[in-house]
Design a protein around this motif. Structure first.
Motif, PDB file in Angstrom:
ATOM      1  N   LEU A  26       0.820  -1.222   0.000  1.00 28.32           N
ATOM      2  CA  LEU A  26       0.000   0.000   0.000  1.00 28.32           C
ATOM      3  C   LEU A  26       0.852   1.269   0.000  1.00 28.32           C
ATOM      4  CD1 LEU A  26      -2.934  -1.040   2.387  1.00 28.32           C
ATOM      5  CD2 LEU A  26      -2.806  -1.204  -0.093  1.00 28.32           C
ATOM      6  N   ARG A  92      -8.161   3.165   5.447  1.00 24.86           N
ATOM      7  CA  ARG A  92      -7.456   4.187   6.186  1.00 24.86           C
ATOM      8  C   ARG A  92      -6.093   4.540   5.584  1.00 24.86           C
ATOM      9  NH1 ARG A  92      -6.478   6.413  11.069  1.00 24.86           N
ATOM     10  NH2 ARG A  92      -4.242   6.393  11.242  1.00 24.86           N
ATOM     11  N   ALA A  93      -5.436   3.505   5.033  1.00 23.00           N
ATOM     12  CA  ALA A  93      -4.088   3.727   4.489  1.00 23.00           C
ATOM     13  C   ALA A  93      -4.099   4.698   3.307  1.00 23.00           C
ATOM     14  CB  ALA A  93      -3.468   2.399   4.081  1.00 23.00           C
ATOM     15  N   PRO A 122      -5.920   8.289  15.094  1.00 20.60           N
ATOM     16  CA  PRO A 122      -5.798   9.647  14.575  1.00 20.60           C
ATOM     17  C   PRO A 122      -4.687   9.793  13.525  1.00 20.60           C
ATOM     18  CG  PRO A 122      -4.836   9.489  16.766  1.00 20.60           C
ATOM     19  CD  PRO A 122      -5.442   8.153  16.467  1.00 20.60           C
ATOM     20  N   ILE A 123      -4.613  10.974  12.925  1.00 22.40           N
ATOM     21  CA  ILE A 123      -3.585  11.247  11.914  1.00 22.40           C
ATOM     22  C   ILE A 123      -2.757  12.459  12.317  1.00 22.40           C
ATOM     23  CG2 ILE A 123      -4.556  10.211   9.807  1.00 22.40           C
ATOM     24  CD1 ILE A 123      -5.813  13.149   9.455  1.00 22.40           C
ATOM     25  N   ASP A 124      -2.909  12.858  13.595  1.00 16.05           N
ATOM     26  CA  ASP A 124      -2.248  14.097  14.035  1.00 16.05           C
ATOM     27  C   ASP A 124      -0.735  14.074  13.826  1.00 16.05           C
ATOM     28  OD1 ASP A 124      -2.417  12.035  15.964  1.00 16.05           O
ATOM     29  OD2 ASP A 124      -1.803  13.396  17.559  1.00 16.05           O
ATOM     30  N   LEU A 125      -0.117  12.908  14.004  1.00 19.45           N
ATOM     31  CA  LEU A 125       1.349  12.858  13.882  1.00 19.45           C
ATOM     32  C   LEU A 125       1.796  12.958  12.424  1.00 19.45           C
ATOM     33  CD1 LEU A 125       2.014  10.159  16.622  1.00 19.45           C
ATOM     34  CD2 LEU A 125       2.285  12.633  16.819  1.00 19.45           C
ATOM     35  N   THR A 160       4.565   9.178  19.351  1.00 20.10           N
ATOM     36  CA  THR A 160       4.184   7.762  19.453  1.00 20.10           C
ATOM     37  C   THR A 160       4.776   7.094  18.222  1.00 20.10           C
ATOM     38  OG1 THR A 160       2.072   8.448  20.359  1.00 20.10           O
ATOM     39  CG2 THR A 160       2.175   6.204  19.504  1.00 20.10           C
ATOM     40  N   VAL A 161       5.113   5.834  18.346  1.00 20.76           N
ATOM     41  CA  VAL A 161       5.613   5.132  17.159  1.00 20.76           C
ATOM     42  C   VAL A 161       4.427   4.890  16.222  1.00 20.76           C
ATOM     43  CG1 VAL A 161       6.706   3.042  16.291  1.00 20.76           C
ATOM     44  CG2 VAL A 161       7.439   4.024  18.469  1.00 20.76           C
ATOM     45  N   THR A 162       4.507   5.438  15.033  1.00 18.12           N
ATOM     46  CA  THR A 162       3.429   5.239  14.072  1.00 18.12           C
ATOM     47  C   THR A 162       3.987   4.782  12.731  1.00 18.12           C
ATOM     48  OG1 THR A 162       1.921   6.466  12.589  1.00 18.12           O
ATOM     49  CG2 THR A 162       3.310   7.797  14.016  1.00 18.12           C
ATOM     50  N   VAL A 163       3.428   3.674  12.249  1.00 21.39           N
ATOM     51  CA  VAL A 163       3.896   3.101  10.990  1.00 21.39           C
ATOM     52  C   VAL A 163       3.502   4.031   9.839  1.00 21.39           C
ATOM     53  CG1 VAL A 163       3.660   1.127   9.429  1.00 21.39           C
ATOM     54  CG2 VAL A 163       3.766   0.752  11.900  1.00 21.39           C
ATOM     55  N   GLY A 164       2.202   4.320   9.753  1.00 16.77           N
ATOM     56  CA  GLY A 164       1.720   5.171   8.663  1.00 16.77           C
ATOM     57  C   GLY A 164       2.337   6.563   8.719  1.00 16.77           C
ATOM     58  N   GLU A 188       9.235  -1.124  11.465  1.00 14.60           N
ATOM     59  CA  GLU A 188       8.611  -2.282  10.829  1.00 14.60           C
ATOM     60  C   GLU A 188       9.311  -2.633   9.506  1.00 14.60           C
ATOM     61  OE1 GLU A 188       7.187  -0.750  13.066  1.00 14.60           O
ATOM     62  OE2 GLU A 188       5.610  -2.000  13.914  1.00 14.60           O
ATOM     63  N   THR A 303       0.607  -6.290  16.797  1.00 11.76           N
ATOM     64  CA  THR A 303      -0.831  -6.201  17.087  1.00 11.76           C
ATOM     65  C   THR A 303      -1.637  -6.937  16.013  1.00 11.76           C
ATOM     66  OG1 THR A 303      -2.696  -4.693  17.323  1.00 11.76           O
ATOM     67  CG2 THR A 303      -0.890  -3.878  16.011  1.00 11.76           C
ATOM     68  N   PHE A 327      -3.430  -0.455  19.939  1.00 15.86           N
ATOM     69  CA  PHE A 327      -4.745   0.140  19.679  1.00 15.86           C
ATOM     70  C   PHE A 327      -5.658  -0.037  20.894  1.00 15.86           C
ATOM     71  CE2 PHE A 327      -3.268  -0.823  15.326  1.00 15.86           C
ATOM     72  CZ  PHE A 327      -3.283   0.477  14.834  1.00 15.86           C
ATOM     73  N   ARG A 330      -9.121  -3.188  20.327  1.00 22.01           N
ATOM     74  CA  ARG A 330      -8.815  -4.273  19.403  1.00 22.01           C
ATOM     75  C   ARG A 330      -9.129  -5.655  19.979  1.00 22.01           C
ATOM     76  NH1 ARG A 330      -3.943  -4.703  14.961  1.00 22.01           N
ATOM     77  NH2 ARG A 330      -5.394  -5.321  13.364  1.00 22.01           N
TER      78      ARG A 330
END
Ligand code: UD1
Length: 417
Positions: A26, A92-93, A122-125, A160-164, A188, A303, A327, A330
């Motif tokens: 993606l 979401r992606a 969220p998408i704040d980051l 925060t660790v965020t992949v996206g 990742e 996760t 999350f 979940r």
């Protein structure tokens, strides 16, 4: 709406290959927006989420097509830089088109995302990262507008660790002026695959796979060719399918090094697992012990394998505690697993699973999200009688021909309307 009918059919046996990784494919598909021309991919999984991405890319003026086993994306300058609600809400992606469009064309308008109902997500980051590169962000009527004539490199620390978030900002930084340093970046393997494709296009990224990624901005990127990495979550799910049915299953075309946390926990539970560089085999265990698992960013327990591992623990010896730290919502598979006879107490982020070997019985259940659906299929494989998993469109988002792969291993599973 399609359903999956699973009838417990004893141990699975045989060899099964993992497909290409959805979560690498993606972002890589969205990264094509950084370079006009024809991009060529192999090992692209045939999934609903790939179709949704192709649809979104087409709405932005790209042509996408299969040429034999290759997936081609021909990128042209979009007429408009807007990704509509109708397309983004499905997945979401989709928000990952923002970084590339913003970097390449100085503008992007993207609907706020929907996707799996597993917490607020969220998408704040992502947006803070774009701001750190000099973009102006405005939000109105459910859309996020990002603009900047020319992004400028900077240092950004993810709270925060965020992949996206890591992927989106890393893509944006490839064409920014100067050097960008992303701290507390996600590690990742899919981030590594994306960075490798970006570098093939001419980007100058280093440190991917560690928590500090350095991106030296370049003026232009060019289309390239790439083979999508194997899907570690699918591979892990298939390994658990072998384990839960007391079967002997070898998963090929995978990278066991990406699944260390799962393999460690399965061995701790008592399974014998052999690995090579690109395959892994689980051997039949008569019984296995309950073990505790806490999800966390890579390289810790993913996760995306929590629900499947929970299915395995429902028939373990003893009580296990599964803690979900990534999350906040979940555990939706829990109520469905209890319909099959599992004994699970869910709290906000912790579930207590009292294992009952041999106790599951078939029932109609409802898939609630992608990985939850997989856990229900796994439980169905060992439940006495028939399990009907409703709403399996969730499954089709992320698993390529799961029923065919499991049938080839001896499962009694079929799709019906
Ligand atoms: C990706 C994966 C998904 C996986 C998840 C965690 C894809 C397409 N999806 O999702 O399968 O379950 O990583 O491994 O690759 N967060 C914020 N602000 C943000 C972004 C995220 O607070 O701007 C929080 C989220 O709410 C969540 C945590 O960060 O609690 C991790 O989310 P993130 O890593 O961003 O997940 P995704 O990239 O959406």
């Amino acid at each position: 709406m399609d359903k999956m009918v699973v009838i417990g059919n004893g141990p699975l046996k045989g060899t099964v290959a993992a497909s290409g990784a959805k979560n690498a494919a993606l972002p890589i598909l969205f990264s094509t927006l950084l370079a006009e021309g024809n991009h060529i991919f192999t090992n692209m999984p045939k999934l609903k989420d790939i179709e949704s991405t192709a649809e979104l890319l087409q709405s932005l003026g790209c042509e996408t097509k299969w040429v034999g086993d290759e997936f081609h994306v021909n990128v042209h300058r979009p007429q408009s830089f807007e990704a509509s609600y109708d397309l983004v809400r499905k997945m979401r992606a989709s928000f990952l088109c923002m970084g590339p469009m913003l970097a390449k064309y100085g503008e992007a308008v993207v609907s706020q995302p929907g996707g799996c109902a597993i917490g607020s997500r969220p998408i704040d980051l992502h947006l803070d990262g774009f701001k750190a590169l000099g973009a102006t962000i405005t939000q109105k009527e459910g859309y996020v507008h990002a603009a900047s004539p020319k992004l400028k490199g900077g240092t950004f620390l993810f709270e925060t660790v965020t992949v996206g978030g890591t992927e989106n900002v890393m893509m944006a930084a490839t064409l920014a002026e100067g050097v960008t340093v992303l701290e507390n970046a996600a590690k990742e393997p899919e981030i590594v695959d994306l960075a490798e494709y970006l570098n093939k296009m001419g980007a100058k990224i280093s440190g991917h796979g560690t928590s500090v990624i350095r991106i030296e901005g370049v003026k232009e990127l060019k289309p390239a060719k790439h083979s999508i990495m194997p899907d570690r979550i699918e591979a892990g799910t298939l390994l658990i399918a072998g384990a839960i049915t007391k079967g002997e299953v070898t998963v090929t075309k995978c990278v066991p090094a990406h699944l260390e946390a799962l393999i460690l926990k399965m061995r701790e539970a008592g399974f014998k697992i052999d690995t090579t560089k690109d395959s892994m085999t689980v051997y039949p265990a008569d019984k296995w012990e309950a073990v505790d698992v806490t999800t966390a960013p890579h390289p810790l327990f993913p996760t995306d394998l929590q629900a499947q591992f929970m299915a395995l623990m429902t028939v373990a010896n003893g009580t296990s505690v599964i803690t979900e730290t990534v999350f906040e919502n979940r555990f939706m598979h829990v109520t469905e697993l209890t319909r099959l006879g599992s004994d699970i107490t869910p709290k906000t982020r912790v579930a207590v699973i009292r294992g009952q070997p041999g106790k599951l019985t078939g029932a109609p259940v409802m898939a609630t999200d992608l990985r939850a659906s997989a856990s229900l299929v796994l439980a169905g494989l060992i439940a006495a009688g028939e399990t009907v998993v409703n709403r399996i469109y969730h499954l089709d988002r992320g698993y390529e021909k799961l029923e065919d792969k499991l049938s080839a291993l001896g499962a009694n599973i079929r799709r019906t309307e």
